[in-house]
Design a protein around this motif. Structure first.
Motif, PDB file in Angstrom:
ATOM      1  N   LEU A  84       0.819  -1.204   0.000  1.00  0.00           N
ATOM      2  CA  LEU A  84       0.000   0.000   0.000  1.00  0.00           C
ATOM      3  C   LEU A  84       0.853   1.254   0.000  1.00  0.00           C
ATOM      4  O   LEU A  84       0.434   2.292  -0.528  1.00  0.00           O
ATOM      5  CB  LEU A  84      -0.934  -0.008   1.214  1.00  0.00           C
ATOM      6  N   VAL A  85       2.040   1.172   0.598  1.00  0.00           N
ATOM      7  CA  VAL A  85       2.940   2.331   0.578  1.00  0.00           C
ATOM      8  C   VAL A  85       3.350   2.642  -0.860  1.00  0.00           C
ATOM      9  O   VAL A  85       3.363   3.802  -1.288  1.00  0.00           O
ATOM     10  CB  VAL A  85       4.179   2.063   1.453  1.00  0.00           C
ATOM     11  N   GLY A  86       3.690   1.601  -1.626  1.00  0.00           N
ATOM     12  CA  GLY A  86       4.063   1.818  -3.014  1.00  0.00           C
ATOM     13  C   GLY A  86       2.911   2.350  -3.841  1.00  0.00           C
ATOM     14  O   GLY A  86       3.086   3.248  -4.677  1.00  0.00           O
ATOM     15  N   VAL A  87       1.692   1.813  -3.628  1.00  0.00           N
ATOM     16  CA  VAL A  87       0.530   2.310  -4.357  1.00  0.00           C
ATOM     17  C   VAL A  87       0.268   3.771  -4.012  1.00  0.00           C
ATOM     18  O   VAL A  87      -0.041   4.590  -4.893  1.00  0.00           O
ATOM     19  CB  VAL A  87      -0.694   1.437  -4.037  1.00  0.00           C
ATOM     20  N   ALA A  88       0.382   4.113  -2.732  1.00  0.00           N
ATOM     21  CA  ALA A  88       0.170   5.506  -2.325  1.00  0.00           C
ATOM     22  C   ALA A  88       1.190   6.437  -2.981  1.00  0.00           C
ATOM     23  O   ALA A  88       0.850   7.546  -3.409  1.00  0.00           O
ATOM     24  CB  ALA A  88       0.245   5.626  -0.800  1.00  0.00           C
ATOM     25  N   GLU A  89       2.428   5.987  -3.066  1.00  0.00           N
ATOM     26  CA  GLU A  89       3.452   6.806  -3.711  1.00  0.00           C
ATOM     27  C   GLU A  89       3.139   6.995  -5.187  1.00  0.00           C
ATOM     28  O   GLU A  89       3.270   8.091  -5.737  1.00  0.00           O
ATOM     29  CB  GLU A  89       4.819   6.146  -3.532  1.00  0.00           C
ATOM     30  N   ARG A  90       2.680   5.931  -5.850  1.00  0.00           N
ATOM     31  CA  ARG A  90       2.344   6.014  -7.273  1.00  0.00           C
ATOM     32  C   ARG A  90       1.189   6.991  -7.495  1.00  0.00           C
ATOM     33  O   ARG A  90       1.233   7.838  -8.399  1.00  0.00           O
ATOM     34  CB  ARG A  90       1.974   4.622  -7.784  1.00  0.00           C
ATOM     35  N   VAL A  91       0.145   6.867  -6.675  1.00  0.00           N
ATOM     36  CA  VAL A  91      -1.016   7.742  -6.836  1.00  0.00           C
ATOM     37  C   VAL A  91      -0.642   9.198  -6.555  1.00  0.00           C
ATOM     38  O   VAL A  91      -1.089  10.121  -7.248  1.00  0.00           O
ATOM     39  CB  VAL A  91      -2.155   7.268  -5.912  1.00  0.00           C
ATOM     40  N   THR A  92       0.190   9.416  -5.540  1.00  0.00           N
ATOM     41  CA  THR A  92       0.607  10.780  -5.216  1.00  0.00           C
ATOM     42  C   THR A  92       1.389  11.406  -6.366  1.00  0.00           C
ATOM     43  O   THR A  92       1.176  12.566  -6.726  1.00  0.00           O
ATOM     44  CB  THR A  92       1.452  10.787  -3.937  1.00  0.00           C
ATOM     45  N   LEU A  93       2.308  10.654  -6.953  1.00  0.00           N
ATOM     46  CA  LEU A  93       3.088  11.172  -8.077  1.00  0.00           C
ATOM     47  C   LEU A  93       2.208  11.463  -9.285  1.00  0.00           C
ATOM     48  O   LEU A  93       2.523  12.347 -10.093  1.00  0.00           O
ATOM     49  CB  LEU A  93       4.191  10.179  -8.454  1.00  0.00           C
ATOM     50  N   ALA A  94       1.109  10.719  -9.418  1.00  0.00           N
ATOM     51  CA  ALA A  94       0.195  10.960 -10.528  1.00  0.00           C
ATOM     52  C   ALA A  94      -0.765  12.100 -10.263  1.00  0.00           C
ATOM     53  O   ALA A  94      -1.545  12.469 -11.149  1.00  0.00           O
ATOM     54  CB  ALA A  94      -0.600   9.684 -10.833  1.00  0.00           C
ATOM     55  N   GLY A  95      -0.731  12.684  -9.054  1.00  0.00           N
ATOM     56  CA  GLY A  95      -1.623  13.791  -8.718  1.00  0.00           C
ATOM     57  C   GLY A  95      -3.004  13.346  -8.269  1.00  0.00           C
ATOM     58  O   GLY A  95      -3.946  14.138  -8.321  1.00  0.00           O
ATOM     59  N   GLY A  96      -3.140  12.091  -7.830  1.00  0.00           N
ATOM     60  CA  GLY A  96      -4.439  11.580  -7.422  1.00  0.00           C
ATOM     61  C   GLY A  96      -4.588  11.485  -5.922  1.00  0.00           C
ATOM     62  O   GLY A  96      -3.801  12.046  -5.152  1.00  0.00           O
ATOM     63  N   ARG A  97      -5.607  10.727  -5.520  1.00  0.00           N
ATOM     64  CA  ARG A  97      -5.908  10.545  -4.101  1.00  0.00           C
ATOM     65  C   ARG A  97      -6.088   9.053  -3.826  1.00  0.00           C
ATOM     66  O   ARG A  97      -6.588   8.318  -4.681  1.00  0.00           O
ATOM     67  CB  ARG A  97      -7.179  11.296  -3.699  1.00  0.00           C
ATOM     68  N   LEU A  98      -5.745   8.634  -2.613  1.00  0.00           N
ATOM     69  CA  LEU A  98      -5.870   7.228  -2.226  1.00  0.00           C
ATOM     70  C   LEU A  98      -6.422   7.155  -0.810  1.00  0.00           C
ATOM     71  O   LEU A  98      -5.982   7.894   0.076  1.00  0.00           O
ATOM     72  CB  LEU A  98      -4.510   6.517  -2.300  1.00  0.00           C
ATOM     73  N   GLU A  99      -7.385   6.260  -0.629  1.00  0.00           N
ATOM     74  CA  GLU A  99      -7.951   6.003   0.695  1.00  0.00           C
ATOM     75  C   GLU A  99      -8.056   4.489   0.884  1.00  0.00           C
ATOM     76  O   GLU A  99      -8.383   3.758  -0.053  1.00  0.00           O
ATOM     77  CB  GLU A  99      -9.340   6.631   0.844  1.00  0.00           C
TER      78      GLU A  99
END
Length: 411
Positions: free
Chosen positions: A376-391
């Motif tokens: 989940l840490v890696g997914v959160a980093e990917r989403v953040t770099l793409a300018g999105g949001r993750l919950e």
């Protein structure tokens, strides 16, 4: 008695507890010091009252009456010096060594100093101080005979009392060392966990950079191909030239978009001799991923509400694939046998939403599939770099939900 660990000190053993002499006393320190002072003062007062009575019950000095007055003065000085035991414990212990042989009224103060040295100082020094008290005990008993008890029982009681104080001090010392050890382990575990999180983020950044490199190279190769066609066919019709120019413009725009995503992400070179990586999956590969999970026995319900899925940007499609992959992996690990729901929705301009949910496992247990918890840490980093949001987390209904939103610019 508050303490701290001072490494590599010239007169300390490694890991020894030492008094915090350079800092101010805490309220707890003041309370402990005040109790030690009052206990010693009460003993001195009891000695004064007993010495002035006609039939003393305590052991008085043998000799002239002025020796009792000197004993009282020594007891008062030793009691007052207890306020210095945190700053100069060794010096105070050395200065009060003669009192172990001469003074009755300073007995409680000497025991407090002995306790402090055993708790806070290196064991050889503490053993030397304890040995001094035991060696001087026979002479002390001879100079201050107890009127109600023979010599040997008095000596035995003195040794037993000193042993009890030392045993208590050793227990406190061991407990504090255990607390410090547990605290150090907790800090190391926290640091290691933070290191794993940082490594997961860096690995995800590296993976994204490699993916962007492949996509960017593909787009630039297309751009070069169409530009070369225009160069070798200058006599082409205006319609074909306009079409090729449009393709070049579109490829250049897409390449710039990918370049903006990869800026700031360092690309680590693969190890020498490693095989080239296969093309990275995108949104079009999600059905194959779900089919693979179903073949492995996972029950998956899919709702696909994506408008014009073929137009999804490659970077967004790869992120969606990774998010779905992580959600299915977590469901297999933590909720085996549960029905996993996957929902994809969105379109150009509105963004793309991904939601993976599954019932919370009964009893909070899952399978024994190993993992570090950094997916989940890696997914959160990917989403953040793409300018999105993750919950992600447990919903009010008691289910687990992983949801993300990724930007999808309008054409």
């Amino acid at each position: 008695m508050s303490s701290a660990v001072v490494p590599d000190h010239p007169w300390l053993l490694p890991g020894s507890l030492v008094p915090a002499a350079v800092r101010r006393r805490t309220p707890r320190d003041w309370l402990v010091d005040a109790m030690a002072f009052l206990l010693s003062a009460a003993w001195v007062l009891l000695f004064v009252v007993d010495s002035s009575s006609g039939s003393p019950q305590l052991a008085l000095p043998v000799g002239p009456g002025w020796l009792t007055e000197v004993d009282i003065v020594l007891g008062v000085l030793a009691t007052g010096a207890l306020w210095l035991r945190r700053r100069w414990p060794v010096g105070l212990a050395v200065a009060t060594l003669p009192l172990a042989l001469l003074s009755v009224s300073a007995s409680v103060a000497l025991l407090v100093v002995l306790f402090t040295v055993v708790v806070h100082q290196p064991l050889p020094l503490a053993a030397a101080l304890v040995g001094w008290h035991l060696v001087t005990a026979p002479a002390y008993t001879a100079l201050h005979p107890d009127p109600s008890m023979p010599f040997w029982p008095t000596l035995a009681w003195s040794a037993l009392f000193i042993g009890a104080v030392v045993a208590w001090a050793l227990f406190v010392r061991a407990r504090r060392q255990l607390v410090l050890s547990l605290r150090d382990r907790a800090e190391r575990a926290e640091a290691e966990q933070q290191l794993r999180v940082d490594q997961a983020r860096q690995l995800e950044r590296t993976r994204i950079a490699r993916e962007m490199h492949d996509v960017l190279a593909h787009r630039i190769s297309l751009l070069s191909l169409h530009a070369g066609a225009l160069e070798f066919r200058p006599d082409a019709s205006p319609e074909k030239i306009a079409k090729a120019a449009g393709v070049i413009r579109g490829s250049a725009h897409a390449a710039l978009q990918d370049l903006r995503e990869v800026i700031g992400v360092l690309r680590a070179e693969p190890e020498g001799g490693a095989d080239p990586e296969r093309p990275q999956p995108t949104l079009g590969d999600v059905p194959a991923l779900i089919a693979e999970s179903r073949a492995a026995g996972v029950r998956v319900a899919v709702v696909d509400q994506v408008v014009d899925g073929d137009a999804v940007p490659a970077a967004v499609g790869r992120s969606v694939y990774r998010i779905v992959q992580e959600g299915l992996t977590n469901a297999r690990k933590h909720a085996p046998g549960a029905v996993v729901s996957v929902r994809l929705a969105g379109g150009p301009g509105a963004g793309l939403a991904v939601e993976i949910g599954n019932p919370w496992p009964v009893g909070g247990t899952g399978s024994a599939i190993p993992g570090t918890g950094t997916g989940l840490v890696g997914v959160a980093e990917r989403v953040t770099l793409a300018g999105g949001r993750l919950e992600h987390g447990r919903t009010p209904d008691g289910d687990f939900r992983l949801s993300a939103w990724l930007p999808w610019a309008a054409s």
